[in-house]
Structure formats: structure tokens, C-alpha cells
Scaffold this motif. Structure first.
Motif: not given
Length: 93
Positions: A39-42, A59-66, A68-81
């Protein structure tokens, strides 16, 4: 983008219990990470490694630029152990 996400993760009780106190993200972790823009870098999907005093993960992050600010849609942390996924933020896209 990732600095605010790591701050949110540091305040999560599950992250503290499994990974401990998270370290700041270093430049190498950013370079090794994976970023996909649309989406053109947004819109961004970003994966970076994180490390705490008890363990490490991705850490997985999904965000949309609104404006000048980023709005987080998802923040997850996956652990291997422990093979867990810790949901920090999850909203419907």
C-alpha cells in the motif's frame, strides 16, 4: 516502529515470564529481520529477533500508517524453546 512495539512487549506479563527483561533491539537484529511493505509503504509486516535474560524469540509486527503515526494491528512474539506465541496486540484488520 519496532521501538514502540518492544516497549509494549516489555510490559506484557507473559513476555516477562517466558523471556524475562527484553534487551533493546540492535542494528544487526534489524538488518537480519524481514520487512514487507505494501500500500505504497503505508502497511508493513516486520519480523525481528528479540532477546531477554531468560530466552529469545521472534517478534512479528503488522502495522498501518495513519498520518504520521503507525497503528499496530498485531504484535506477537514466537518462542522456539517453548513453542509458544505470545499475543501482545491483536486487532482485526
Amino acid at each position: 516502529l519496532y521501538e514502540k512495539a518492544i516497549e509494549k512487549a516489555k510490559n506484557n506479563d507473559n513476555v516477562k515470564a517466558i523471556l524475562g527483561d527484553l534487551e533493546p533491539i540492535d542494528n544487526l537484529a534489524i538488518l537480519e529481520g524481514d520487512a514487507k511493505y505494501s500500500n505504497n509503504g503505508n502497511c508493513v509486516d516486520l519480523t525481528i529477533r528479540v532477546k531477554g535474560n531468560k530466552g529469545k524469540g521472534k517478534m512479528d509486527i503488522s502495522a498501518i500508517k495513519n498520518g504520521s503515526e503507525w497503528e499496530y494491528k498485531k504484535i506477537n512474539i514466537r518462542t522456539k524453546l517453548s513453542k509458544e506465541t505470545i499475543e501482545i496486540i491483536k486487532t482485526s484488520l
